[in-house]
Design a protein around this motif. Structure first.
Motif, PDB file in Angstrom:
ATOM      1  N   GLY A  87       0.790  -1.220   0.000  1.00  0.00           N
ATOM      2  CA  GLY A  87       0.000   0.000   0.000  1.00  0.00           C
ATOM      3  C   GLY A  87       0.825   1.274   0.000  1.00  0.00           C
ATOM      4  O   GLY A  87       0.292   2.357  -0.231  1.00  0.00           O
ATOM      5  N   ASN A  88       2.120   1.192   0.272  1.00  0.00           N
ATOM      6  CA  ASN A  88       3.003   2.361   0.277  1.00  0.00           C
ATOM      7  C   ASN A  88       3.705   2.495  -1.063  1.00  0.00           C
ATOM      8  O   ASN A  88       4.014   1.502  -1.712  1.00  0.00           O
ATOM      9  N   GLN A  89       3.972   3.708  -1.462  1.00  0.00           N
ATOM     10  CA  GLN A  89       4.720   3.971  -2.696  1.00  0.00           C
ATOM     11  C   GLN A  89       6.228   3.963  -2.457  1.00  0.00           C
ATOM     12  O   GLN A  89       6.995   3.572  -3.317  1.00  0.00           O
ATOM     13  N   VAL A  90       6.638   4.422  -1.274  1.00  0.00           N
ATOM     14  CA  VAL A  90       8.059   4.540  -0.948  1.00  0.00           C
ATOM     15  C   VAL A  90       8.564   3.195  -0.433  1.00  0.00           C
ATOM     16  O   VAL A  90       7.942   2.598   0.448  1.00  0.00           O
ATOM     17  N   PRO A  91       9.685   2.706  -0.958  1.00  0.00           N
ATOM     18  CA  PRO A  91      10.228   1.455  -0.433  1.00  0.00           C
ATOM     19  C   PRO A  91      10.664   1.629   1.021  1.00  0.00           C
ATOM     20  O   PRO A  91      10.998   2.735   1.450  1.00  0.00           O
ATOM     21  N   ALA A  92      10.667   0.533   1.755  1.00  0.00           N
ATOM     22  CA  ALA A  92      11.126   0.568   3.143  1.00  0.00           C
ATOM     23  C   ALA A  92      12.605   0.220   3.235  1.00  0.00           C
ATOM     24  O   ALA A  92      13.329   0.799   4.031  1.00  0.00           O
ATOM     25  N   MET A  93      13.062  -0.728   2.421  1.00  0.00           N
ATOM     26  CA  MET A  93      14.468  -1.130   2.415  1.00  0.00           C
ATOM     27  C   MET A  93      14.898  -1.398   0.984  1.00  0.00           C
ATOM     28  O   MET A  93      14.156  -2.015   0.214  1.00  0.00           O
ATOM     29  N   VAL A  94      16.096  -0.931   0.650  1.00  0.00           N
ATOM     30  CA  VAL A  94      16.685  -1.192  -0.666  1.00  0.00           C
ATOM     31  C   VAL A  94      18.106  -1.687  -0.424  1.00  0.00           C
ATOM     32  O   VAL A  94      18.892  -1.024   0.254  1.00  0.00           O
ATOM     33  N   ALA A  95      18.428  -2.858  -0.965  1.00  0.00           N
ATOM     34  CA  ALA A  95      19.761  -3.435  -0.785  1.00  0.00           C
ATOM     35  C   ALA A  95      20.287  -3.923  -2.129  1.00  0.00           C
ATOM     36  O   ALA A  95      19.583  -4.640  -2.844  1.00  0.00           O
ATOM     37  N   ASP A  96      21.498  -3.530  -2.477  1.00  0.00           N
ATOM     38  CA  ASP A  96      22.178  -4.061  -3.664  1.00  0.00           C
ATOM     39  C   ASP A  96      23.076  -5.193  -3.185  1.00  0.00           C
ATOM     40  O   ASP A  96      24.056  -4.962  -2.476  1.00  0.00           O
ATOM     41  N   TRP A  97      22.714  -6.400  -3.574  1.00  0.00           N
ATOM     42  CA  TRP A  97      23.273  -7.621  -3.006  1.00  0.00           C
ATOM     43  C   TRP A  97      23.898  -8.484  -4.096  1.00  0.00           C
ATOM     44  O   TRP A  97      23.253  -8.834  -5.078  1.00  0.00           O
ATOM     45  N   TRP A  98      25.159  -8.827  -3.898  1.00  0.00           N
ATOM     46  CA  TRP A  98      25.878  -9.725  -4.799  1.00  0.00           C
ATOM     47  C   TRP A  98      25.769 -11.163  -4.294  1.00  0.00           C
ATOM     48  O   TRP A  98      25.950 -11.421  -3.104  1.00  0.00           O
ATOM     49  N   THR A  99      25.508 -12.075  -5.205  1.00  0.00           N
ATOM     50  CA  THR A  99      25.621 -13.498  -4.901  1.00  0.00           C
ATOM     51  C   THR A  99      26.580 -14.112  -5.914  1.00  0.00           C
ATOM     52  O   THR A  99      26.812 -13.562  -6.993  1.00  0.00           O
ATOM     53  N   TYR A 100      27.137 -15.221  -5.540  1.00  0.00           N
ATOM     54  CA  TYR A 100      28.049 -15.951  -6.416  1.00  0.00           C
ATOM     55  C   TYR A 100      27.362 -17.269  -6.749  1.00  0.00           C
ATOM     56  O   TYR A 100      27.140 -18.096  -5.866  1.00  0.00           O
ATOM     57  N   ALA A 101      26.978 -17.416  -7.999  1.00  0.00           N
ATOM     58  CA  ALA A 101      26.241 -18.597  -8.438  1.00  0.00           C
ATOM     59  C   ALA A 101      27.184 -19.590  -9.109  1.00  0.00           C
ATOM     60  O   ALA A 101      28.001 -19.225  -9.950  1.00  0.00           O
ATOM     61  N   LEU A 102      27.053 -20.843  -8.705  1.00  0.00           N
ATOM     62  CA  LEU A 102      27.831 -21.938  -9.273  1.00  0.00           C
ATOM     63  C   LEU A 102      26.879 -23.047  -9.677  1.00  0.00           C
ATOM     64  O   LEU A 102      25.860 -23.268  -9.017  1.00  0.00           O
ATOM     65  N   PRO A 103      27.226 -23.779 -10.738  1.00  0.00           N
ATOM     66  CA  PRO A 103      26.368 -24.912 -11.093  1.00  0.00           C
ATOM     67  C   PRO A 103      26.443 -25.973 -10.003  1.00  0.00           C
ATOM     68  O   PRO A 103      27.486 -26.162  -9.378  1.00  0.00           O
ATOM     69  N   ARG A 104      25.344 -26.644  -9.755  1.00  0.00           N
ATOM     70  CA  ARG A 104      25.336 -27.721  -8.752  1.00  0.00           C
ATOM     71  C   ARG A 104      26.404 -28.736  -9.110  1.00  0.00           C
ATOM     72  O   ARG A 104      26.644 -29.031 -10.262  1.00  0.00           O
ATOM     73  N   GLY A 105      27.079 -29.238  -8.092  1.00  0.00           N
ATOM     74  CA  GLY A 105      28.145 -30.204  -8.305  1.00  0.00           C
ATOM     75  C   GLY A 105      29.520 -29.567  -8.259  1.00  0.00           C
ATOM     76  O   GLY A 105      30.490 -30.201  -7.870  1.00  0.00           O
ATOM     77  N   GLU A 106      29.632 -28.301  -8.664  1.00  0.00           N
ATOM     78  CA  GLU A 106      30.929 -27.629  -8.680  1.00  0.00           C
ATOM     79  C   GLU A 106      31.399 -27.289  -7.259  1.00  0.00           C
ATOM     80  O   GLU A 106      32.549 -27.486  -6.926  1.00  0.00           O
TER      81      GLU A 106
END
Length: 157
Positions: free
Chosen positions: A131-150
């Motif tokens: 219901g709000n227009q203004v965000p409450a939290m904004v985070a720029d988040w890096w993840t490191y993705a690897l194929p399963r098994g690696e």
């Protein structure tokens, strides 16, 4: 809004993709567990700061939910990869969230970079109170993705 990528190989093509997660709420019990688990109850034994509403949710509590909330939003999309926390570039708590508020999470892929057989993925993670227009939290988040098994082979550390 689009749906989440469906395979590890699709990550480089996911820039610009936005996924909306299921709205959620944080209960008093959730807040109590967070305060005990992070020792806030020990650091502030006198209780809440009188100027803050009793129902205000600690910003780091909201941040700590990112991993689980992102996983719920991805559903089966991440079945062929691991996602490891790589770090945060920027986090802002723009407006308050209180216990019982319905929080709507969105995740936008901003960048994907190859790294050692995997990909670094930067997502802008936004929590908005329904219901709000203004965000409450904004985070720029890096993840490191690897194929399963690696990861299990010990190639990455």
């Amino acid at each position: 809004m689009t749906t989440e990528h469906r395979a590890f190989a699709d990550l480089p093509f996911s820039v610009g993709q936005v996924v909306r997660g299921e709205p959620f709420t944080v209960s008093e019990e959730d807040s109590d567990h967070f305060e005990r688990g992070t020792w806030l109850d020990r650091a502030y034994p006198e209780g809440d700061v009188p100027e803050f509403p009793d129902t205000l949710i600690e910003g780091f509590h909201l941040l700590s939910l990112l991993d689980a909330v992102a996983r719920f939003a991805a559903g089966e999309a991440a079945h062929d990869m691991w996602g490891l926390n790589y770090g945060l570039d920027k986090v802002r708590w723009v407006s308050q969230i209180h216990r019982g508020d319905r929080i709507v999470p969105t995740f936008e892929v901003l960048d994907v970079q190859p790294k050692d057989g995997g990909f670094k993925v930067l997502r802008r993670c936004v929590y908005t109170v329904e219901g709000n227009q203004v965000p409450a939290m904004v985070a720029d988040w890096w993840t490191y993705a690897l194929p399963r098994g690696e990861f299990e082979k010990g190639r990455h550390g």
